[in-house]
Motif scaffolding. Structure first.
Motif, mmCIF file in Angstrom:
data_model
loop_
_atom_site.group_PDB
_atom_site.id
_atom_site.type_symbol
_atom_site.label_atom_id
_atom_site.label_comp_id
_atom_site.label_asym_id
_atom_site.label_seq_id
_atom_site.Cartn_x
_atom_site.Cartn_y
_atom_site.Cartn_z
ATOM 1 N N ALA A 91 43.359 34.729 44.459
ATOM 2 C CA ALA A 91 42.417 35.477 44.246
ATOM 3 C C ALA A 91 41.710 36.880 44.848
ATOM 4 O O ALA A 91 41.434 37.901 44.421
ATOM 5 C CB ALA A 91 41.148 34.477 43.747
ATOM 6 N N SER A 92 41.851 36.509 46.225
ATOM 7 C CA SER A 92 41.452 37.665 47.237
ATOM 8 C C SER A 92 42.219 38.792 46.989
ATOM 9 O O SER A 92 41.786 39.974 47.090
ATOM 10 C CB SER A 92 41.683 37.070 48.712
ATOM 11 O OG SER A 92 40.573 36.006 48.791
ATOM 12 N N PHE A 93 43.688 38.714 46.686
ATOM 13 C CA PHE A 93 44.605 39.510 46.639
ATOM 14 C C PHE A 93 44.246 40.509 45.482
ATOM 15 O O PHE A 93 43.940 41.659 45.482
ATOM 16 C CB PHE A 93 45.916 39.330 46.404
ATOM 17 C CG PHE A 93 47.063 40.101 46.100
ATOM 18 C CD1 PHE A 93 47.327 41.319 46.933
ATOM 19 C CD2 PHE A 93 47.355 40.295 44.934
ATOM 20 C CE1 PHE A 93 48.253 42.288 46.652
ATOM 21 C CE2 PHE A 93 48.271 41.288 44.396
ATOM 22 C CZ PHE A 93 48.672 42.265 45.178
ATOM 23 N N VAL A 94 44.012 39.610 44.212
ATOM 24 C CA VAL A 94 43.710 40.443 43.036
ATOM 25 C C VAL A 94 42.271 41.117 43.022
ATOM 26 O O VAL A 94 42.063 42.263 42.588
ATOM 27 C CB VAL A 94 43.340 39.328 42.019
ATOM 28 C CG1 VAL A 94 42.904 39.847 40.745
ATOM 29 C CG2 VAL A 94 45.016 39.035 41.655
ATOM 30 N N THR B 272 40.824 42.413 45.924
ATOM 31 C CA THR B 272 40.669 43.452 46.794
ATOM 32 C C THR B 272 41.597 44.626 46.113
ATOM 33 O O THR B 272 41.239 45.569 46.205
ATOM 34 C CB THR B 272 41.024 43.165 48.102
ATOM 35 O OG1 THR B 272 42.435 42.467 47.905
ATOM 36 C CG2 THR B 272 40.227 42.348 48.790
ATOM 37 N N ARG B 273 42.481 44.248 45.224
ATOM 38 C CA ARG B 273 43.320 45.477 44.710
ATOM 39 C C ARG B 273 42.464 45.965 43.675
ATOM 40 O O ARG B 273 42.441 47.327 43.381
ATOM 41 C CB ARG B 273 44.548 44.604 43.943
ATOM 42 C CG ARG B 273 45.311 45.549 43.327
ATOM 43 C CD ARG B 273 45.912 46.655 43.923
ATOM 44 N NE ARG B 273 46.896 46.337 45.360
ATOM 45 C CZ ARG B 273 48.094 46.641 45.476
ATOM 46 N NH1 ARG B 273 48.646 47.290 44.362
ATOM 47 N NH2 ARG B 273 48.698 46.051 46.384
ATOM 48 N N ALA B 274 41.680 45.083 42.895
ATOM 49 C CA ALA B 274 40.825 45.635 41.958
ATOM 50 C C ALA B 274 39.463 46.582 42.355
ATOM 51 O O ALA B 274 39.162 47.496 41.652
ATOM 52 C CB ALA B 274 40.411 44.795 40.897
ATOM 53 N N GLY C 229 34.435 53.598 50.481
ATOM 54 C CA GLY C 229 35.118 52.819 51.440
ATOM 55 C C GLY C 229 34.353 51.780 51.949
ATOM 56 O O GLY C 229 34.774 50.374 52.170
ATOM 57 N N VAL C 230 33.151 51.757 52.443
ATOM 58 C CA VAL C 230 32.206 50.805 52.703
ATOM 59 C C VAL C 230 32.191 49.664 51.802
ATOM 60 O O VAL C 230 32.155 48.619 52.083
ATOM 61 C CB VAL C 230 30.613 51.486 53.189
ATOM 62 C CG1 VAL C 230 29.953 50.366 53.485
ATOM 63 C CG2 VAL C 230 30.836 52.332 54.323
ATOM 64 N N VAL D 246 33.795 44.365 49.936
ATOM 65 C CA VAL D 246 34.350 43.279 49.083
ATOM 66 C C VAL D 246 35.524 42.477 49.784
ATOM 67 O O VAL D 246 35.716 41.323 49.702
ATOM 68 C CB VAL D 246 35.224 44.087 47.891
ATOM 69 C CG1 VAL D 246 35.929 43.166 46.999
ATOM 70 C CG2 VAL D 246 33.925 44.732 47.044
ATOM 71 N N GLY D 247 36.319 43.462 50.593
ATOM 72 C CA GLY D 247 37.318 42.547 51.519
ATOM 73 C C GLY D 247 36.761 41.525 52.597
ATOM 74 O O GLY D 247 37.172 40.392 52.605
ATOM 75 N N VAL D 248 35.742 42.047 53.064
ATOM 76 C CA VAL D 248 35.159 41.141 54.071
ATOM 77 C C VAL D 248 34.502 39.972 53.240
ATOM 78 O O VAL D 248 34.701 38.695 53.863
ATOM 79 C CB VAL D 248 34.037 41.900 55.034
ATOM 80 C CG1 VAL D 248 33.074 40.838 55.713
ATOM 81 C CG2 VAL D 248 34.472 42.824 55.804
ATOM 82 N N LEU D 249 33.829 39.844 52.458
ATOM 83 C CA LEU D 249 33.563 38.852 51.360
ATOM 84 C C LEU D 249 34.520 37.973 50.997
ATOM 85 O O LEU D 249 34.538 36.713 50.952
ATOM 86 C CB LEU D 249 32.659 39.457 50.133
ATOM 87 C CG LEU D 249 32.335 38.307 49.328
ATOM 88 C CD1 LEU D 249 30.953 37.607 50.085
ATOM 89 C CD2 LEU D 249 31.448 38.964 48.093
ATOM 90 N N CYS D 250 35.844 38.436 50.709
ATOM 91 C CA CYS D 250 36.866 37.790 50.425
ATOM 92 C C CYS D 250 37.458 36.945 51.433
ATOM 93 O O CYS D 250 37.596 35.604 51.383
ATOM 94 C CB CYS D 250 37.863 38.564 49.630
ATOM 95 S SG CYS D 250 37.717 39.221 48.012
ATOM 96 N N VAL D 251 37.465 37.475 52.616
ATOM 97 C CA VAL D 251 37.935 36.888 53.759
ATOM 98 C C VAL D 251 37.075 35.738 54.228
ATOM 99 O O VAL D 251 37.459 34.541 54.416
ATOM 100 C CB VAL D 251 38.034 38.090 54.928
ATOM 101 C CG1 VAL D 251 38.315 37.208 56.363
ATOM 102 C CG2 VAL D 251 39.300 38.830 54.773
#
Length: 133
Positions: free
Chosen positions: A68-71, A73-75, A95-96, A101-106
């Motif tokens: 789900a994190s991959f999907v 962050t790709r979206a 970018g921020v 979004v990436g930090v939240l997924c991690v």
């Protein structure tokens, strides 16, 4: 080149599993190998390797969280970063937002891993305990 590296890594991993199985089996080490030594059952190496791989695989929800994190962050890259910069928006703001979004997924994946993976949690607690002493 990437495929060759994947094959080389698979061969190294299988050799390492073979060596570790022999090492722990000969010494009556813990886990599945010790159980096999006590019951004196002859089990093919493939069964032991597959059992080891199954036990090494993370919980299904953790694997789902990684997927789900991959999907997500790709979206995020497609719909937040690329769309905002294509419309003439600031690449820095886009970018921020994408990094957020990436930090939240991690963070969510790490929290789920710590909650569901008992081995990781106990290893981290032991590491923290040793650090304090």
């Amino acid at each position: 080149l990437v495929s060759a590296n994947c094959i080389a890594m698979a061969l190294r991993s299988s050799y390492s599993l073979h060596y570790a199985r022999g090492y722990f089996f000969a010494r009556g080490g813990g886990g599945h190998s010790y159980y096999l030594a006590k019951t004196k059952k002859k089990v093919r190496l493939v069964n032991v390797v597959m059992d080891t791989l199954v036990r090494a695989t993370p919980h299904a929800m953790v694997l789902g969280a990684f997927g789900a994190s991959f999907v997500i962050t790709r979206a995020s890259r497609n719909y937040i970063y690329d769309a905002r910069t294509a419309d003439g928006g600031s690449w820095m703001v886009a970018g921020v937002l994408h990094i957020g979004v990436g930090v939240l997924c991690v963070a969510l994946t790490a929290a789920l891993s710590l909650w569901l993976e008992r081995d990781i949690r106990s290893a981290l607690l032991q590491l923290i305990k040793r650090k304090r002493d």
